[in-house]
Structure formats: C-alpha cells, structure tokens
Scaffold this active site. Structure first.
Site, PDB file in Angstrom:
ATOM      1  N   GLY A  14       6.571 -12.812 -12.426  1.00 42.67           N
ATOM      2  CA  GLY A  14       6.932 -11.413 -12.674  1.00 42.67           C
ATOM      3  C   GLY A  14       5.827 -10.657 -13.395  1.00 42.67           C
ATOM      4  N   ILE A  16       5.707  -9.384 -16.550  1.00 39.77           N
ATOM      5  CA  ILE A  16       5.343  -9.848 -17.901  1.00 39.77           C
ATOM      6  C   ILE A  16       4.604 -11.179 -17.789  1.00 39.77           C
ATOM      7  CG2 ILE A  16       6.249 -10.626 -20.137  1.00 39.77           C
ATOM      8  CD1 ILE A  16       8.482  -8.557 -19.837  1.00 39.77           C
ATOM      9  N   ARG A  94      19.365  -5.130 -14.016  1.00 37.51           N
ATOM     10  CA  ARG A  94      20.524  -4.367 -13.568  1.00 37.51           C
ATOM     11  C   ARG A  94      20.218  -3.708 -12.222  1.00 37.51           C
ATOM     12  NH1 ARG A  94      24.951  -1.198 -16.526  1.00 37.51           N
ATOM     13  NH2 ARG A  94      24.096  -2.056 -18.423  1.00 37.51           N
ATOM     14  N   ASN A 133      16.156  -9.535 -20.775  1.00 36.74           N
ATOM     15  CA  ASN A 133      17.268  -8.743 -21.331  1.00 36.74           C
ATOM     16  C   ASN A 133      18.622  -9.069 -20.711  1.00 36.74           C
ATOM     17  OD1 ASN A 133      16.122  -7.107 -23.339  1.00 36.74           O
ATOM     18  ND2 ASN A 133      15.057  -5.940 -21.762  1.00 36.74           N
ATOM     19  N   ASP A 161       9.599  -4.051 -30.542  1.00 35.86           N
ATOM     20  CA  ASP A 161      10.143  -2.942 -31.335  1.00 35.86           C
ATOM     21  C   ASP A 161       9.376  -2.819 -32.655  1.00 35.86           C
ATOM     22  OD1 ASP A 161      12.731  -2.528 -29.618  1.00 35.86           O
ATOM     23  OD2 ASP A 161      12.579  -4.667 -29.988  1.00 35.86           O
ATOM     24  N   HIS A 189      17.733  -5.911 -29.691  1.00 35.99           N
ATOM     25  CA  HIS A 189      16.638  -5.310 -28.926  1.00 35.99           C
ATOM     26  C   HIS A 189      17.255  -4.329 -27.941  1.00 35.99           C
ATOM     27  CE1 HIS A 189      13.278  -4.452 -26.417  1.00 35.99           C
ATOM     28  NE2 HIS A 189      13.911  -4.928 -25.359  1.00 35.99           N
TER      29      HIS A 189
HETATM   30  P1  NAX Z   1      10.024  -8.812 -13.248  1.00 35.55           P
HETATM   31  O1  NAX Z   1      11.200  -8.466 -12.410  1.00 35.55           O
HETATM   32  O2  NAX Z   1       8.678  -8.313 -12.885  1.00 35.55           O
HETATM   33  O3  NAX Z   1       9.901 -10.402 -13.332  1.00 35.55           O
HETATM   34  C1  NAX Z   1      10.986 -11.223 -13.612  1.00 35.55           C
HETATM   35  C2  NAX Z   1      10.758 -12.525 -12.883  1.00 35.55           C
HETATM   36  O4  NAX Z   1      11.766 -13.435 -13.302  1.00 35.55           O
HETATM   37  C3  NAX Z   1      10.881 -12.394 -11.371  1.00 35.55           C
HETATM   38  O5  NAX Z   1       9.716 -12.930 -10.765  1.00 35.55           O
HETATM   39  C4  NAX Z   1      12.125 -13.208 -11.043  1.00 35.55           C
HETATM   40  O6  NAX Z   1      12.017 -13.891  -9.793  1.00 35.55           O
HETATM   41  C5  NAX Z   1      12.163 -14.186 -12.192  1.00 35.55           C
HETATM   42  N1  NAX Z   1      13.485 -14.751 -12.464  1.00 35.55           N
HETATM   43  C6  NAX Z   1      14.691 -14.156 -12.383  1.00 35.55           C
HETATM   44  N2  NAX Z   1      15.659 -15.019 -12.670  1.00 35.55           N
HETATM   45  C7  NAX Z   1      15.070 -16.189 -12.958  1.00 35.55           C
HETATM   46  C8  NAX Z   1      15.557 -17.466 -13.311  1.00 35.55           C
HETATM   47  N3  NAX Z   1      16.855 -17.696 -13.407  1.00 35.55           N
HETATM   48  N4  NAX Z   1      14.656 -18.453 -13.541  1.00 35.55           N
HETATM   49  C9  NAX Z   1      13.340 -18.219 -13.407  1.00 35.55           C
HETATM   50  N5  NAX Z   1      12.827 -17.039 -13.067  1.00 35.55           N
HETATM   51  C10 NAX Z   1      13.671 -16.030 -12.846  1.00 35.55           C
HETATM   52  O7  NAX Z   1      10.432  -8.406 -14.732  1.00 35.55           O
HETATM   53  P2  NAX Z   1       9.496  -8.238 -16.011  1.00 35.55           P
HETATM   54  O8  NAX Z   1       8.989  -6.854 -16.079  1.00 35.55           O
HETATM   55  O9  NAX Z   1       8.536  -9.349 -16.050  1.00 35.55           O
HETATM   56  O10 NAX Z   1      10.576  -8.364 -17.180  1.00 35.55           O
HETATM   57  C11 NAX Z   1      11.241  -9.585 -17.442  1.00 35.55           C
HETATM   58  C12 NAX Z   1      12.367  -9.396 -18.417  1.00 35.55           C
HETATM   59  O11 NAX Z   1      11.883  -8.939 -19.673  1.00 35.55           O
HETATM   60  C13 NAX Z   1      13.404  -8.366 -17.992  1.00 35.55           C
HETATM   61  O12 NAX Z   1      14.703  -8.894 -18.241  1.00 35.55           O
HETATM   62  C14 NAX Z   1      13.145  -7.203 -18.920  1.00 35.55           C
HETATM   63  O13 NAX Z   1      14.280  -6.398 -19.098  1.00 35.55           O
HETATM   64  C15 NAX Z   1      12.737  -7.910 -20.159  1.00 35.55           C
HETATM   65  N6  NAX Z   1      12.019  -7.151 -21.188  1.00 35.55           N
HETATM   66  C16 NAX Z   1      12.260  -7.457 -22.486  1.00 35.55           C
HETATM   67  C17 NAX Z   1      11.606  -6.854 -23.539  1.00 35.55           C
HETATM   68  C18 NAX Z   1      11.901  -7.222 -24.963  1.00 35.55           C
HETATM   69  O14 NAX Z   1      11.313  -6.588 -25.845  1.00 35.55           O
HETATM   70  N7  NAX Z   1      12.742  -8.191 -25.274  1.00 35.55           N
HETATM   71  C19 NAX Z   1      10.613  -5.776 -23.274  1.00 35.55           C
HETATM   72  C20 NAX Z   1      10.056  -5.792 -21.896  1.00 35.55           C
HETATM   73  C21 NAX Z   1      11.037  -6.145 -20.807  1.00 35.55           C
HETATM   74  O15 NAX Z   1      11.734  -4.976 -20.433  1.00 35.55           O
END
Ligand code: NAX
Length: 327
Positions: A14, A16, A94, A133, A161, A189
């Site tokens: 993904g 991040i 979502r 998240n 944050d 968060h």
């Molecule tokens: P992306 O959608 O670019 O990447 C997520 C990746 O996770 C995808 O490649 C997907 O195939 C994979 N994935 C989904 N379910 C999985 C599982 N069960 N096992 C292994 N891999 C799985 O999202 P990205 O922008 O990288 O964000 C990732 C997460 O970070 C999101 O939930 C996002 O909301 C959260 N965030 C959290 C933040 C925080 O401060 N705590 C800030 C940044 C971000 O918004």
C-alpha cells in the site's frame, strides 16, 4: 555486529508501506547498526501479491547493507513467525455506502485473525504498532485476541497527531520544531484527539504563555490538527502516506531505542491512568527507556482538558462497544 531482527509489516504493497519499508531497511527505525529481516504481508489477491513482488524487487535494488532478508506472505501465521516488531498498516478502508458498523466488523475480523497469529507465532517480546484505522480500536482488538502476550506490547499510532501538533506550534511561535518538548496528545486517533500544549516548553519557556491565546487553541489549533488528515486528502487526492510512515518510524524508534527523557505520544492500553478505564487503547504522553514506555503521570487536568478527554474517551468506548460481540 548485531544479529538481524525480524520486522513484519502488513499492507506492505500500500501507500504507507511504500513510504515505510525503504526507511526501515536503511536503518532509520532501529539504528544504522541493526540488520533487519522484512516479513511482508499482503492480502492473497493476485493483484496485491504482484504489487508486493514489485516492492520487493525495488527493495532488492536498493542493495541496503542492513537488509538481511525479505519474505512475502499472504497468511499472518507465517508472516508473524518469530517477529520482533509488527507494524500493522493494512486495514479495510471505508467503501462507498459502508456503515460504521460494517467498517468496524470488517476490521474486527482482520485484527482478530492477526492478534491470534501474533499470539501463536510471534516473539514473546514482540512490539506491535497498529497504524490501520480505526487504529486504537484495531490495536485493542489485536491485544484482546492475543491473551498469551503482554497487553503492553500492543500500541496504536498517535504520533502523526503529535507531530502535526508540534509543527503547528512551531509555525505559530516561529521556533524550531525540534525545540518543542512536553507536548501530549490524548485519546483516539481521530478528529476528537486532544492535542495539549499546556505543559509544552521551548528552550525551557512555556509554550502556553508564549502563545497566550485560548481562542487560538480552541478555534484554530485543535481543529487544524484534528482535521489535518482530511485537509491532506482534499489537497492531494489521497490520504497522508509519507508523514504517516514517518510517524510509524518515530514511534517504533523511540519505543525501541528510548527518548532520553523526552515526551512522545503513544496509544497504549490504560491501566487506569487519568481515570481512563482499564484496557482502553488511549493516547498518552510517554517516555521510553530500555525498550519500555512509561506513561507520564501526575499532570493536572483542568476543566477544558477534562471535557476534551471525556469526548475522545466516549468515542473510543463507543467503538469498543461496537466490536465487543465480535471478540
Ligand atoms: P492503502 O490502501 O494504500 O494500502 C493498504 C494495503 O493494505 C493494501 O495494499 C491492502 O491490500 C492491504 N491490506 C488490507 N487488508 C489487509 C490484511 N488483512 N492483511 C494484509 N494487508 C492488508 O492504504 P494506506 O494509505 O497505506 O493506509 C493504510 C492504513 O493506514 C489505512 O487504514 C489508513 O486509514 C491508515 N492511516 C492511519 C494513520 C494513523 O495516524 N494512525 C494515518 C494515515 C492513514 O490514514
């Protein structure tokens, strides 16, 4: 020289993940003398596994001296084997028309399975950071699904944050961001988090006195920090990734290597500190030493702060109540 440690990262293909893996492999997280083995997890779908292969090719092409191995996985039971660090980034976003309850349920399934896998196969000292998240609640679910691991090993990411708050204060005061100490972010968060600069100092001087503007705190600072994620989506068209990866590096580095007395913010399971019910995964000011974090205790909480803390706590308890029946 040191022997390699195992670092598992989920959601490795993904956004991040792409901003995170190269920095872990170059030694920015665990030190320039610490070799790492990356254990990367993605969903089994062919597209995700293909994308993961591409990321691995690029990691190989960096020829990082500290990168002692790379593994691709589609099953948490193999991805988390003997892992010393686990960064749980992948989560279910979502989708259109998805209700909050559906989102919680989809993530409960992921983080129950991953918690169980950590419980079964990870190092008994594994340090877990949940980024995906809703991060606090996902960390809570993973912790509850891993009864044989110490609860304190599970943490949620509030560091973005914290860093956002520091950067706003630096801009407001005209001082260097690195000079800010004793900043805290309480709670979830989410936009309800409470960024608190009442104790913060810059070169020993009080930030609160320097700013001396309660209206700015309430009407500008808190909403700006709380809605920063949305502002980045609006500007970039996609959510924050490099700054999130940077915060994950900061969180793990400080936990593993210590903060030399400096405060940082981590989401950690409460043991009742500041009246937060036990086990709630709550953002607290902490210091880290010898691989352990310690909540900064005894800070006075005024009426405004208590109101903010109550609000973010209520939201967190609502999320946790929403998944209780799934655990
Ligand atoms: P992306 O959608 O670019 O990447 C997520 C990746 O996770 C995808 O490649 C997907 O195939 C994979 N994935 C989904 N379910 C999985 C599982 N069960 N096992 C292994 N891999 C799985 O999202 P990205 O922008 O990288 O964000 C990732 C997460 O970070 C999101 O939930 C996002 O909301 C959260 N965030 C959290 C933040 C925080 O401060 N705590 C800030 C940044 C971000 O918004």
């Amino acid at each position: 020289s040191k022997s390699p440690v195992r670092v598992a990262v989920t959601g490795a293909a993904g956004q991040i993940g792409y901003a995170l893996l190269f920095r872990i492999a170059s030694g920015e997280m665990l030190g320039k003398d610490q070799p790492v083995i990356l254990q990367l997890l993605e969903v089994p779908m062919e597209k995700a596994q293909e994308a993961l292969k591409g990321v691995i090719m690029e990691l190989e092409d960096c020829a990082f001296p500290l990168l002692a191995g790379i593994e691709a996985h589609s099953d948490p039971m193999t991805a988390f084997k003997d892992t010393d660090y686990a960064l749980l980034v992948g989560a279910r976003p979502r989708g259109p028309g998805m209700e909050r309850a559906d989102l919680l349920a989809a993530n409960a399934q992921i983080f129950t399975a991953q918690g169980k896998a950590l419980n079964a196969v990870a190092s008994r000292n594994v340090k877990v950071l949940v980024v995906g998240n809703p991060a606090n609640t996902n960390a809570y679910i993973a912790m509850k699904s891993a009864p044989d691991l110490p609860a304190k090993n599970f943490t949620a990411m509030l560091r973005l944050d914290h860093n956002r708050a520091a950067s706003q204060i630096a801009a407001k005061t005209g001082k260097a961001v690195a000079s800010i100490e004793k900043l805290a972010v309480w709670g979830n968060h989410s936009p309800t988090m409470y960024a608190d600069y009442r104790f913060a100092t810059i070169d020993g001087a009080s930030v609160k006195d320097m700013i001396n503007d309660e209206a700015w705190n309430r009407d500008t600072f808190l909403p700006t920090v709380g809605k920063r994620g949305a502002a980045i989506i609006a500007a970039r068209g996609v959510s924050s990734a490099a700054s999130a990866a940077n915060a994950a590096i900061d969180h793990m580095r400080d936990w593993a290597l210590g903060t030399q007395g400096k405060w940082v913010t981590m989401g950690v399971p409460s043991k009742g500190e500041y009246g937060i019910p036990s086990e709630v995964m709550f953002g607290y000011p902490v210091t880290c030493e010898g691989g352990e974090y310690k909540i900064v205790e005894g800070l006075p909480i005024d009426a405004f702060s208590q109101e903010c803390i109550n609000k973010t706590l209520a939201e967190l308890q609502g999320e946790q109540d929403g998944v209780k029946h799934l655990l």
